[in-house]
Design a protein around this motif. Structure first.
Motif, PDB file in Angstrom:
ATOM      1  N   LYS A   1      -4.120  12.807 -12.130  1.00 64.12           N
ATOM      2  CA  LYS A   1      -4.544  12.657 -14.026  1.00 64.12           C
ATOM      3  C   LYS A   1      -3.790  12.440 -15.167  1.00 64.12           C
ATOM      4  O   LYS A   1      -3.520  10.923 -15.677  1.00 64.12           O
ATOM      5  N   PHE A   2      -2.516  13.146 -14.705  1.00 61.86           N
ATOM      6  CA  PHE A   2      -1.739  12.826 -15.809  1.00 61.86           C
ATOM      7  C   PHE A   2      -0.751  11.605 -15.199  1.00 61.86           C
ATOM      8  O   PHE A   2      -0.303  10.601 -15.977  1.00 61.86           O
ATOM      9  N   ALA A   3      -0.425  11.759 -13.906  1.00 65.66           N
ATOM     10  CA  ALA A   3       0.483  10.914 -13.591  1.00 65.66           C
ATOM     11  C   ALA A   3      -0.175   9.451 -13.441  1.00 65.66           C
ATOM     12  O   ALA A   3       0.831   7.610 -13.846  1.00 65.66           O
ATOM     13  N   SER A   4      -1.235   9.303 -13.670  1.00 65.02           N
ATOM     14  CA  SER A   4      -1.887   7.724 -13.466  1.00 65.02           C
ATOM     15  C   SER A   4      -1.305   7.314 -14.599  1.00 65.02           C
ATOM     16  O   SER A   4      -1.696   6.306 -14.875  1.00 65.02           O
ATOM     17  N   ASN A   5      -1.464   8.393 -16.103  1.00 67.03           N
ATOM     18  CA  ASN A   5      -0.642   7.143 -17.006  1.00 67.03           C
ATOM     19  C   ASN A   5       0.259   6.654 -17.169  1.00 67.03           C
ATOM     20  O   ASN A   5       0.690   6.006 -17.433  1.00 67.03           O
ATOM     21  N   VAL A   6       1.593   7.405 -16.565  1.00 64.29           N
ATOM     22  CA  VAL A   6       2.865   7.292 -16.513  1.00 64.29           C
ATOM     23  C   VAL A   6       2.888   5.499 -15.869  1.00 64.29           C
ATOM     24  O   VAL A   6       3.452   4.768 -16.266  1.00 64.29           O
TER      25      VAL A   6
ATOM     26  N   SER B   1      -3.930  -0.141   0.357  1.00 62.35           N
ATOM     27  CA  SER B   1      -3.560   0.895  -0.603  1.00 62.35           C
ATOM     28  C   SER B   1      -4.509   0.405  -2.224  1.00 62.35           C
ATOM     29  O   SER B   1      -5.028   0.983  -2.713  1.00 62.35           O
ATOM     30  N   ILE B   2      -5.209  -0.790  -2.359  1.00 64.42           N
ATOM     31  CA  ILE B   2      -5.853  -1.018  -3.465  1.00 64.42           C
ATOM     32  C   ILE B   2      -7.463  -0.693  -3.755  1.00 64.42           C
ATOM     33  O   ILE B   2      -8.016   0.155  -4.161  1.00 64.42           O
ATOM     34  N   LEU B   3      -7.620  -0.558  -1.963  1.00 65.28           N
ATOM     35  CA  LEU B   3      -8.735   0.715  -2.144  1.00 65.28           C
ATOM     36  C   LEU B   3      -9.229   2.171  -2.340  1.00 65.28           C
ATOM     37  O   LEU B   3      -9.695   2.600  -3.037  1.00 65.28           O
ATOM     38  N   ILE B   4      -7.541   2.520  -1.711  1.00 66.02           N
ATOM     39  CA  ILE B   4      -6.897   4.346  -2.271  1.00 66.02           C
ATOM     40  C   ILE B   4      -7.568   4.073  -3.846  1.00 66.02           C
ATOM     41  O   ILE B   4      -8.229   4.975  -3.903  1.00 66.02           O
ATOM     42  N   MET B   5      -7.259   3.233  -4.062  1.00 70.63           N
ATOM     43  CA  MET B   5      -6.326   3.310  -6.009  1.00 70.63           C
ATOM     44  C   MET B   5      -8.086   2.867  -6.074  1.00 70.63           C
ATOM     45  O   MET B   5      -8.654   3.520  -6.990  1.00 70.63           O
ATOM     46  N   MET B   6      -8.611   2.003  -6.589  1.00 74.84           N
ATOM     47  CA  MET B   6     -10.467   1.542  -6.630  1.00 74.84           C
ATOM     48  C   MET B   6     -11.214   2.624  -6.394  1.00 74.84           C
ATOM     49  O   MET B   6     -12.472   2.469  -7.162  1.00 74.84           O
ATOM     50  N   ARG B   7     -11.539   3.893  -5.605  1.00 79.83           N
ATOM     51  CA  ARG B   7     -12.404   4.017  -5.321  1.00 79.83           C
ATOM     52  C   ARG B   7     -11.994   6.058  -5.961  1.00 79.83           C
ATOM     53  O   ARG B   7     -12.459   6.549  -5.566  1.00 79.83           O
ATOM     54  N   ASP B   8     -10.902   5.891  -6.483  1.00 87.00           N
ATOM     55  CA  ASP B   8     -10.328   7.002  -7.220  1.00 87.00           C
ATOM     56  C   ASP B   8     -10.667   6.729  -9.080  1.00 87.00           C
ATOM     57  O   ASP B   8     -10.824   6.031  -9.226  1.00 87.00           O
ATOM     58  N   ALA B   9     -10.562   8.387  -8.914  1.00 93.25           N
ATOM     59  CA  ALA B   9     -10.998   8.317 -10.413  1.00 93.25           C
ATOM     60  C   ALA B   9      -9.894   8.189 -11.894  1.00 93.25           C
ATOM     61  O   ALA B   9     -10.546   7.197 -12.904  1.00 93.25           O
ATOM     62  N   TYR B  10      -9.176   8.244 -10.845  1.00 95.27           N
ATOM     63  CA  TYR B  10      -8.071   7.630 -11.623  1.00 95.27           C
ATOM     64  C   TYR B  10      -7.051   6.223 -11.847  1.00 95.27           C
ATOM     65  O   TYR B  10      -6.470   5.759 -12.247  1.00 95.27           O
ATOM     66  N   GLY B  11      -6.981   6.111 -10.597  1.00 96.71           N
ATOM     67  CA  GLY B  11      -6.507   4.696  -9.969  1.00 96.71           C
ATOM     68  C   GLY B  11      -7.245   3.358 -10.185  1.00 96.71           C
ATOM     69  O   GLY B  11      -6.741   2.722 -10.278  1.00 96.71           O
ATOM     70  N   ASN B  12      -8.557   3.676 -10.719  1.00 94.27           N
ATOM     71  CA  ASN B  12      -9.359   2.325 -11.190  1.00 94.27           C
ATOM     72  C   ASN B  12      -9.140   2.381 -12.184  1.00 94.27           C
ATOM     73  O   ASN B  12      -8.853   0.876 -13.038  1.00 94.27           O
ATOM     74  N   TYR B  13      -8.483   2.753 -12.950  1.00 95.02           N
ATOM     75  CA  TYR B  13      -7.527   2.837 -14.965  1.00 95.02           C
ATOM     76  C   TYR B  13      -6.446   2.212 -14.133  1.00 95.02           C
ATOM     77  O   TYR B  13      -6.559   1.072 -15.028  1.00 95.02           O
ATOM     78  N   VAL B  14      -5.623   2.378 -13.497  1.00 93.35           N
ATOM     79  CA  VAL B  14      -4.612   1.469 -12.881  1.00 93.35           C
ATOM     80  C   VAL B  14      -4.676   0.570 -12.818  1.00 93.35           C
ATOM     81  O   VAL B  14      -4.028  -0.552 -13.235  1.00 93.35           O
ATOM     82  N   ILE B  15      -5.465   0.156 -11.721  1.00 94.63           N
ATOM     83  CA  ILE B  15      -6.260  -1.569 -11.492  1.00 94.63           C
ATOM     84  C   ILE B  15      -6.428  -2.287 -12.618  1.00 94.63           C
ATOM     85  O   ILE B  15      -5.703  -3.233 -12.536  1.00 94.63           O
ATOM     86  N   GLN B  16      -7.435  -1.326 -13.489  1.00 94.38           N
ATOM     87  CA  GLN B  16      -7.749  -1.924 -14.667  1.00 94.38           C
ATOM     88  C   GLN B  16      -6.625  -3.049 -15.814  1.00 94.38           C
ATOM     89  O   GLN B  16      -6.523  -3.804 -16.153  1.00 94.38           O
TER      90      GLN B  16
END
Length: 191
Positions: A35-40, A69-84
């Motif tokens: 949740k917080f590290a994704s903001n970093v 890695s892209i799949l891991i991030m895209m299916r995650d509630a916070y990781g998808n925001y990083v991809i966007q």
């Protein structure tokens, strides 16, 4: 601590950003799921040089935990925001590489709740939408660091800055009305 790192990324020197990247490199996918590290990670994308973004994309488009890695991030509630955010701030060949990597896994992406947001984001970008609100293919990304550009904020809208009672509990503070006059905590479960 993550707020301090975000502040340094936004207001620090390029050397500071490079030092932070050196320390988090290899952990970006895991951080993107927090949740917080994704903001970093988002701030690192937003305020770093194109060369640094290229390094970040190497990790995002590689493998982690035996899967893309892209799949891991895209299916995650916070990781998808990083991809966007990566789609918004990356330019030219880096953005095309990221979009290509996502499209490679389009069948799986369509099944992810958050993957649908990413597909919609790509479609907006491909239709000429620019994250700074201007239309056209050659528009540049947001202005100088530190300016509030208004509009949608994944940080604000996913509750990081405005968490209500839940945020107070996460910070070790009781909900309103559960604290005594002299700062002691009252528990409704203790007689």
């Amino acid at each position: 601590g993550n707020y301090v790192v975000q502040h340094v990324l936004e207001h620090g020197q390029q050397d500071d950003r490079s030092n932070i990247l050196m320390r988090v490199r290899g952990n970006l996918v895991a951080m993107s799921q927090h949740k917080f590290a994704s903001n970093v990670v988002e701030k690192l994308l937003q305020f770093s040089s194109p060369d640094t973004r290229h390094v970040l994309l190497e990790e995002f488009t590689g493998d982690s935990q035996g899967q893309p890695s892209i799949l891991i991030m895209m299916r995650d509630a916070y990781g998808n925001y990083v991809i966007q955010k990566a789609l918004d701030v990356c330019q030219g060949a880096d953005r095309e590489r990221l979009i290509s990597c996502i499209k490679e896994h389009m069948v799986a992406v369509r099944r992810f709740v958050y993957g649908k947001h990413i597909i919609a984001h790509i479609e907006k970008l491909e239709s000429g939408y620019k994250p700074d609100g201007r239309e056209g293919r050659n528009c540049r990304m947001p202005g100088p660091p530190g300016r509030d550009r208004g509009g949608f904020s994944p940080h604000r809208d996913r509750g990081v800055y405005n968490q209500g009672d839940r945020g107070r509990r996460d910070m070790g503070m009781p909900p309103p009305g559960m604290q005594g006059m002299h700062g002691q905590f009252f528990s409704p479960h203790v007689q």
